[in-house]
Design a protein around this motif. Structure first.
Motif, mmCIF file in Angstrom:
data_model
loop_
_atom_site.group_PDB
_atom_site.id
_atom_site.type_symbol
_atom_site.label_atom_id
_atom_site.label_comp_id
_atom_site.label_asym_id
_atom_site.label_seq_id
_atom_site.Cartn_x
_atom_site.Cartn_y
_atom_site.Cartn_z
ATOM 1 N N GLY A 1 -9.834 -1.400 -8.478
ATOM 2 C CA GLY A 1 -9.404 -1.285 -9.866
ATOM 3 C C GLY A 1 -10.369 -0.520 -10.750
ATOM 4 N N THR A 2 -11.605 -0.395 -10.322
ATOM 5 C CA THR A 2 -12.602 0.300 -11.135
ATOM 6 C C THR A 2 -12.213 1.746 -11.469
ATOM 7 O OG1 THR A 2 -14.353 -1.118 -10.305
ATOM 8 C CG2 THR A 2 -15.029 0.987 -11.244
ATOM 9 N N PRO A 3 -11.732 2.542 -10.505
ATOM 10 C CA PRO A 3 -11.329 3.914 -10.872
ATOM 11 C C PRO A 3 -10.198 3.949 -11.889
ATOM 12 C CG PRO A 3 -11.530 3.717 -8.500
ATOM 13 C CD PRO A 3 -11.659 2.344 -9.055
ATOM 14 N N ILE A 4 -9.306 2.976 -11.839
ATOM 15 C CA ILE A 4 -8.206 2.947 -12.801
ATOM 16 C C ILE A 4 -8.727 2.613 -14.194
ATOM 17 C CG2 ILE A 4 -6.077 1.729 -13.422
ATOM 18 C CD1 ILE A 4 -5.491 1.551 -10.429
ATOM 19 N N VAL B 1 0.841 -1.202 0.000
ATOM 20 C CA VAL B 1 0.000 0.000 0.000
ATOM 21 C C VAL B 1 0.872 1.246 0.000
ATOM 22 C CG1 VAL B 1 -1.727 1.279 1.303
ATOM 23 C CG2 VAL B 1 -1.907 -1.197 1.114
ATOM 24 N N THR B 2 1.958 1.230 0.739
ATOM 25 C CA THR B 2 2.883 2.363 0.765
ATOM 26 C C THR B 2 3.496 2.582 -0.609
ATOM 27 O OG1 THR B 2 3.377 1.915 3.074
ATOM 28 C CG2 THR B 2 4.935 3.298 1.870
ATOM 29 N N GLN B 3 3.898 1.491 -1.250
ATOM 30 C CA GLN B 3 4.479 1.589 -2.592
ATOM 31 C C GLN B 3 3.480 2.197 -3.562
ATOM 32 O OE1 GLN B 3 3.267 -1.044 -4.987
ATOM 33 N NE2 GLN B 3 4.162 0.153 -6.608
ATOM 34 N N PHE B 4 2.241 1.742 -3.501
ATOM 35 C CA PHE B 4 1.208 2.271 -4.396
ATOM 36 C C PHE B 4 0.970 3.752 -4.121
ATOM 37 C CE2 PHE B 4 -3.339 3.067 -5.264
ATOM 38 C CZ PHE B 4 -3.304 2.916 -6.639
ATOM 39 N N SER B 5 0.863 4.111 -2.852
ATOM 40 C CA SER B 5 0.613 5.517 -2.500
ATOM 41 C C SER B 5 1.742 6.425 -2.969
ATOM 42 C CB SER B 5 0.442 5.646 -0.989
ATOM 43 O OG SER B 5 -0.633 4.862 -0.563
ATOM 44 N N ALA C 1 0.507 0.039 -13.191
ATOM 45 C CA ALA C 1 1.556 -0.899 -12.778
ATOM 46 C C ALA C 1 1.686 -0.939 -11.260
ATOM 47 C CB ALA C 1 2.885 -0.512 -13.414
ATOM 48 N N ALA C 2 1.600 0.215 -10.627
ATOM 49 C CA ALA C 2 1.681 0.251 -9.164
ATOM 50 C C ALA C 2 0.510 -0.497 -8.543
ATOM 51 C CB ALA C 2 1.710 1.698 -8.676
ATOM 52 N N PHE C 3 -0.683 -0.340 -9.107
ATOM 53 C CA PHE C 3 -1.849 -1.048 -8.589
ATOM 54 C C PHE C 3 -1.707 -2.554 -8.781
ATOM 55 C CE2 PHE C 3 -6.100 -2.863 -9.035
ATOM 56 C CZ PHE C 3 -6.619 -2.508 -7.794
ATOM 57 N N VAL C 4 -1.206 -2.971 -9.922
ATOM 58 C CA VAL C 4 -1.021 -4.407 -10.179
ATOM 59 C C VAL C 4 -0.009 -4.998 -9.207
ATOM 60 C CG1 VAL C 4 -0.140 -6.060 -11.877
ATOM 61 C CG2 VAL C 4 -1.764 -4.306 -12.578
ATOM 62 N N VAL C 5 1.090 -4.297 -8.971
ATOM 63 C CA VAL C 5 2.090 -4.777 -8.006
ATOM 64 C C VAL C 5 1.484 -4.867 -6.611
ATOM 65 C CG1 VAL C 5 4.251 -4.162 -6.841
ATOM 66 C CG2 VAL C 5 4.080 -4.008 -9.323
ATOM 67 N N ALA D 1 -1.712 -5.247 -5.824
ATOM 68 C CA ALA D 1 -2.705 -6.324 -5.791
ATOM 69 C C ALA D 1 -2.038 -7.693 -5.722
ATOM 70 C CB ALA D 1 -3.605 -6.229 -7.020
ATOM 71 N N ILE D 2 -0.984 -7.885 -6.469
ATOM 72 C CA ILE D 2 -0.270 -9.167 -6.435
ATOM 73 C C ILE D 2 0.347 -9.397 -5.065
ATOM 74 C CG2 ILE D 2 1.746 -10.386 -7.344
ATOM 75 C CD1 ILE D 2 1.030 -9.167 -10.082
ATOM 76 N N ALA D 3 0.956 -8.365 -4.499
ATOM 77 C CA ALA D 3 1.580 -8.513 -3.177
ATOM 78 C C ALA D 3 0.540 -8.817 -2.104
ATOM 79 C CB ALA D 3 2.351 -7.246 -2.823
ATOM 80 N N MET D 4 -0.560 -8.094 -2.118
ATOM 81 C CA MET D 4 -1.596 -8.328 -1.104
ATOM 82 C C MET D 4 -2.265 -9.686 -1.303
ATOM 83 S SD MET D 4 -3.173 -4.511 -0.822
ATOM 84 C CE MET D 4 -4.345 -4.888 0.454
ATOM 85 N N GLY D 5 -2.473 -10.075 -2.550
ATOM 86 C CA GLY D 5 -3.056 -11.381 -2.826
ATOM 87 C C GLY D 5 -2.152 -12.518 -2.388
#
Length: 91
Positions: free
Chosen positions: A80-83, A3-7, A22-26, A28-32
């Protein structure tokens, strides 16, 4: 950490759709990976002990794992919807 990386990527990098996506995908993968792979592995001994003591059943544990997966997908879609909307609006 994800979350910090994405922010940080969203706040300080240029407003580029590829960077944000790309930040959102990273993230999501990390949290998943943490929620769906790592946490079940480290809590396996506790779940086994609960089964042995009769405090839970395999059905309950399976239901809990399915619920976790469903909520992860719901959160992923909502996040992901806003993106996706931004991509269609040409960022």
């Amino acid at each position: 950490l994800a979350v910090t990386q994405f922010s940080l990527a969203v706040l300080f990098l240029p407003r580029n759709g590829v960077v944000v996506t790309a930040a959102f995908v990273v993230m999501a993968i990390a949290m998943g990976a943490v929620r769906l792979l790592w946490i079940p592995r480290i809590t396996a001994s506790r779940r086994t002990a609960e089964l042995r003591e009769g405090r839970s059943t395999l059905v309950e544990q399976g239901r809990q794992q399915r619920r976790t997966a469903v909520w992860f997908v719901v959160a992923l879609v909502l996040g992901g919807t806003p993106i996706v909307v931004a991509w269609f609006l040409r960022w």
